[in-house]
Design an enzyme around this catalytic site. Structure first.
Site, mmCIF file in Angstrom:
data_model
loop_
_atom_site.group_PDB
_atom_site.id
_atom_site.type_symbol
_atom_site.label_atom_id
_atom_site.label_comp_id
_atom_site.label_asym_id
_atom_site.label_seq_id
_atom_site.Cartn_x
_atom_site.Cartn_y
_atom_site.Cartn_z
ATOM 1 N N CYS A 2 -21.375 -18.598 23.016
ATOM 2 C CA CYS A 2 -22.276 -17.652 23.685
ATOM 3 C C CYS A 2 -23.642 -17.709 23.001
ATOM 4 C CB CYS A 2 -21.721 -16.232 23.557
ATOM 5 S SG CYS A 2 -20.063 -16.066 24.205
ATOM 6 N N ARG A 27 -26.664 -24.275 25.224
ATOM 7 C CA ARG A 27 -25.382 -24.010 24.551
ATOM 8 C C ARG A 27 -24.212 -23.991 25.532
ATOM 9 N NH1 ARG A 27 -26.331 -21.304 19.468
ATOM 10 N NH2 ARG A 27 -24.441 -20.082 19.625
ATOM 11 N N TRP A 75 -20.108 -17.773 27.065
ATOM 12 C CA TRP A 75 -19.192 -18.903 27.175
ATOM 13 C C TRP A 75 -17.804 -18.279 27.035
ATOM 14 C CZ3 TRP A 75 -19.021 -24.088 28.131
ATOM 15 C CH2 TRP A 75 -17.910 -24.785 27.727
ATOM 16 N N ASN A 101 -21.125 -12.934 20.203
ATOM 17 C CA ASN A 101 -20.730 -14.349 20.243
ATOM 18 C C ASN A 101 -19.594 -14.500 19.241
ATOM 19 O OD1 ASN A 101 -20.472 -17.103 20.314
ATOM 20 N ND2 ASN A 101 -22.230 -17.500 18.974
ATOM 21 N N GLY A 102 -18.391 -14.841 19.737
ATOM 22 C CA GLY A 102 -17.269 -15.015 18.817
ATOM 23 C C GLY A 102 -15.979 -14.552 19.456
ATOM 24 N N GLU A 488 -9.347 -44.898 21.451
ATOM 25 C CA GLU A 488 -10.449 -43.922 21.491
ATOM 26 C C GLU A 488 -11.680 -44.478 20.774
ATOM 27 O OE1 GLU A 488 -11.307 -41.487 23.090
ATOM 28 O OE2 GLU A 488 -12.829 -40.486 21.887
ATOM 29 N N LYS A 492 -15.377 -45.020 22.476
ATOM 30 C CA LYS A 492 -16.621 -44.463 21.916
ATOM 31 C C LYS A 492 -17.678 -45.549 21.773
ATOM 32 C CE LYS A 492 -16.289 -40.826 22.330
ATOM 33 N NZ LYS A 492 -15.129 -40.711 23.100
ATOM 34 N N GLU A 495 -18.912 -46.908 25.303
ATOM 35 C CA GLU A 495 -19.586 -45.984 26.227
ATOM 36 C C GLU A 495 -20.968 -45.571 25.726
ATOM 37 O OE1 GLU A 495 -18.078 -42.030 27.048
ATOM 38 O OE2 GLU A 495 -16.990 -42.026 25.173
ATOM 39 N N HIS A 511 0.251 -61.424 20.654
ATOM 40 C CA HIS A 511 0.525 -61.610 22.091
ATOM 41 C C HIS A 511 -0.754 -61.855 22.874
ATOM 42 C CE1 HIS A 511 4.635 -60.410 21.232
ATOM 43 N NE2 HIS A 511 4.112 -59.473 20.469
ATOM 44 N N LYS A 610 -21.012 -36.292 32.305
ATOM 45 C CA LYS A 610 -20.178 -35.529 31.378
ATOM 46 C C LYS A 610 -18.876 -35.114 32.042
ATOM 47 C CE LYS A 610 -18.849 -33.538 27.708
ATOM 48 N NZ LYS A 610 -18.291 -34.405 26.653
HETATM 49 C C1 AGP Z 1 -15.115 -39.686 26.852
HETATM 50 O O1 AGP Z 1 -16.038 -39.816 25.801
HETATM 51 C C2 AGP Z 1 -15.796 -39.639 28.203
HETATM 52 N N1 AGP Z 1 -16.812 -38.659 28.233
HETATM 53 C C3 AGP Z 1 -14.791 -39.559 29.351
HETATM 54 O O2 AGP Z 1 -13.849 -40.586 29.177
HETATM 55 C C4 AGP Z 1 -14.025 -38.229 29.480
HETATM 56 O O3 AGP Z 1 -13.125 -38.085 28.417
HETATM 57 C C5 AGP Z 1 -13.238 -38.276 30.809
HETATM 58 O O4 AGP Z 1 -14.161 -38.388 31.873
HETATM 59 C C6 AGP Z 1 -12.350 -37.039 31.025
HETATM 60 O O5 AGP Z 1 -13.151 -35.895 31.111
HETATM 61 P P1 AGP Z 1 -12.437 -34.453 31.014
HETATM 62 O O6 AGP Z 1 -11.785 -34.387 29.681
HETATM 63 O O7 AGP Z 1 -13.550 -33.470 31.185
HETATM 64 O O8 AGP Z 1 -11.419 -34.376 32.123
#
Ligand code: AGP
Length: 615
Positions: A2, A27, A75, A101-102, A488, A492, A495, A511, A610
């Site tokens: 928040c 935020r 939030w 906020n909290g 993962e 990172k 992307e 393999h 996002k």
């Molecule tokens: C990960 O860094 C990406 N931003 C992307 O793979 C993300 O994890 C994926 O689109 C899933 O999003 P969500 O967790 O909001 O469902």
């Protein structure tokens, strides 16, 4: 998180507070509100939605004006995003207004006590409980607002940054902080309050940052009176002169949101297990599980559906659930699951994982599972998101808004929540004994501190990044719990730096991938001591014999791999099931630094959103 803003002085407070809330929009929030004292009345205007929606509502109400006011962007953590749950909140008598906020962990017990004293509640929030607790103290003790706030705060457990206004004492605002930041802007016969300096930096760069466990009475015509909440000790306020830009303040002084969010992970994980993991009592309390415990104990199979980083968290959960709770798990890309006509029935439990709670493919997986009578449980980071509303039950990650497109703190808090669920079910099913259960809880409690130790490796990791930033391809290898971490780490890197990277189980080298190894190929290997260490060392030797460049994530004090690798990055020891919470941190920082060195847009990488709300 928040956002809170306040003003008391000689100017029109409305414009200052509204503009301050706009400064805090970065935020992330789902509702906004403002309380103003016009010299006679204390008026509140609040709404679900954006600050712009609040402005429209305030203009229509024509009641919010005056020289003192407090404002809030919410939030949601307790209670859906809607008008009545938005802040500020009145006390029952309408005398007090609060913004917060909290999280107040023990709000439910306090609420019952206040209801028995005749208090009525109009929202589902913990914040409304706090403001009425303060009013209850004012009703029963001959104290001023500052003392009443102090007495009330010494009865709550949780985290807060609050501002409280009493219309019977209109020349002051009381503030306090524990676990959430609060800054006081000091002007010429005027004061500003905010979660960070961005709302007031254009008016003054003189600021007091409350320290943990401090509160302040801000009154015109004198310096703020700061004291410790617990022992009442007076504190001499340190007024610092800020030289930060707005952009720097929004990012907490970090260059990018992604780096800020990487560094927020210790706090995000503490906030996620706060109030759920009761180490001393040896308990895990999760309403979303407790309310459906029989369903969970009787499922034949858990299907996990998610996308991207959340899918990787699901893979970690597969290892944890099968290892600890002995429940069969299948992990599916939601985008594949929704179309492949899977076999699903009422004995299945679908767990969906989503930071945004808006991912279209994951939503479709929920729909398909519900059409086949499966129970659906969500792990989301956004309260009131579409996915959190569609599932039969859920548990939120309290990571706070994740602004950087590359998911970081969402991943580690998802693993935290899923670990707590697996431990809770394992305990209930008896597949984990008491001593192991306690050992896990005690170890989980050390994870935030251990992540802080890994974060101290940042400069070293930046040097490692420099040595491989010009690679065209990169391989990430891990075994067991660290195989999903290898995936993962590869995600990172690709992307945000646009370097092609692949993650593999280390044993898969023979393999196929081993054909890729040469002196041009950096290979990031997770080689912690727990989990087939010797096997991974053999894989490393195979890579080395083919001139591959080895960057290894190792346990502190490892000397074996150090002899073989070009670079090693050390992480503290922990139990195998929790290693992903530590080994992922260096990979986040490695990809971050490479992307920065390559001049990429770290927070908004090309082609990415996002939240993927369309197919
Ligand atoms: C990960 O860094 C990406 N931003 C992307 O793979 C993300 O994890 C994926 O689109 C899933 O999003 P969500 O967790 O909001 O469902």
């Amino acid at each position: 998180m928040c956002g809170i803003v306040g003003y008391i002085g000689q100017r029109d407070a409305y414009d200052i507070v509204i503009k301050g809330l706009q400064r805090l929009e970065y935020r992330g929030y789902d509702s906004a509100g403002i309380a103003m004292y016009d010299g006679m009345n204390l008026n509140i205007c609040k709404t679900k939605g954006k600050v712009s929606d609040l402005e429209k509502k305030a203009k229509n109400s024509n009641t919010v004006f005056g020289k003192v006011g407090i404002g809030h962007t919410r939030w949601a953590t307790h209670g859906e995003p809607n008008d009545q749950n938005s802040h500020p909140h009145f006390s029952n008598s309408g005398r007090l207004a609060i913004i917060h906020n909290g999280i107040i962990e023990n709000y439910d017990a306090i609420k019952i006590l206040l209801q028995n004293r005749g208090f009525r509640f109009h929202s589902d929030t913990d914040t409304e409980v706090l403001v009425n607790l303060i009013e209850d103290v004012l009703n029963n003790e001959d104290v001023k607002l500052g003392k009443a706030v102090q007495i009330a705060l010494n009865q709550v457990v949780g985290a807060y940054a609050i501002a409280v206004f009493d219309k019977e004492k209109p020349n002051e605002i009381v503030v306090a902080r524990l676990g959430s930041p609060l800054a006081i802007g000091v002007g010429e016969d005027e004061f500003f309050i905010a979660s960070d300096a961005s709302p007031f930096i254009e008016y003054t760069n003189s600021a007091i940052y409350l320290e943990e466990g401090e509160m302040g009475v801000i009154r015109l015509g004198r310096k703020p009176r700061i004291r410790k909440i617990q022992d009442d000790k007076l504190v001499d306020p340190y007024i610092q002169e800020l030289q930060l830009s707005i952009d720097q303040i929004e990012k907490g002084g970090y260059e990018h949101f992604m780096l800020k969010e990487i560094y927020e992970q210790p706090t995000a994980i503490r906030d996620t297990f706060r109030g759920r993991m009761l180490v001393d009592e040896g308990l895990i309390r999760m309403a979303g599980i407790d309310d459906n415990i029989q369903k969970f104990l009787n499922v034949n199979r858990i299907i996990i559906a998610a996308c991207g980083t959340s899918w990787h968290a699901g893979l970690v959960a597969e290892y944890i659930f099968e290892d600890i709770a002995r429940i069969p798990v299948e992990v599916e890309y939601a985008s594949e699951f929704r179309y492949r006509n899977p076999v699903i029935n009422s004995n299945d439990l679908l767990i969906v994982i989503s930071q945004s709670g808006e991912t279209a493919d994951t939503m479709a997986a929920i729909k398909l599972a519900k059409e086949n009578n499966a129970f659906v449980f969500g792990v989301c980071n956004v309260v009131g998101s579409s996915i959190s509303r569609e599932t039969n039950g859920g548990a939120y990650t309290h990571a706070g808004p994740e602004i950087g497109v590359a998911s970081t703190k969402a991943f580690t808090t998802q693993i935290t929540v899923l670990s707590l669920i697996a431990l809770k079910l394992g305990r209930a099913k008896g597949t984990i004994d008491n001593s192991h259960f306690h050992m896990y809880l005690n170890e989980m409690a050390t994870i935030p501190g251990k992540i802080e130790r890994v974060l101290k490796e940042n400069n070293h990791i930046e040097q490692v990044a420099k040595s491989i930033k010009d690679a065209k391809n990169c391989l990430y290898l891990g075994r067991g719990y660290n195989f999903p971490v290898a995936l993962e780490g590869a995600l990172k890197l690709k992307e945000i730096s646009y370097i092609h990277a692949e993650g593999y189980p280390a044993a898969e080298m023979k393999h196929g991938p081993i054909a890729l190894i040469d002196e041009e190929m950096p290979v990031v290997v997770i080689a912690t001591r727990k989990g087939h260490y010797q096997k991974v060392v053999s894989n490393i030797q195979e890579i080395k014999s083919r001139k591959g460049r080895i960057i290894a994530i190792v346990s502190e004090g490892d000397t074996t791999v150090k002899e073989l690798a070009e670079h090693v990055i050390e992480v503290p020891e922990t139990i195998e099931a929790l290693t992903p919470l530590l080994t992922t941190i260096p990979l986040q920082l490695l990809s971050y630094h490479i992307a920065v060195m390559l001049g990429k847009n770290v927070d908004q990488p090309r082609n990415l959103a996002k939240s993927v709300t369309v197919e």
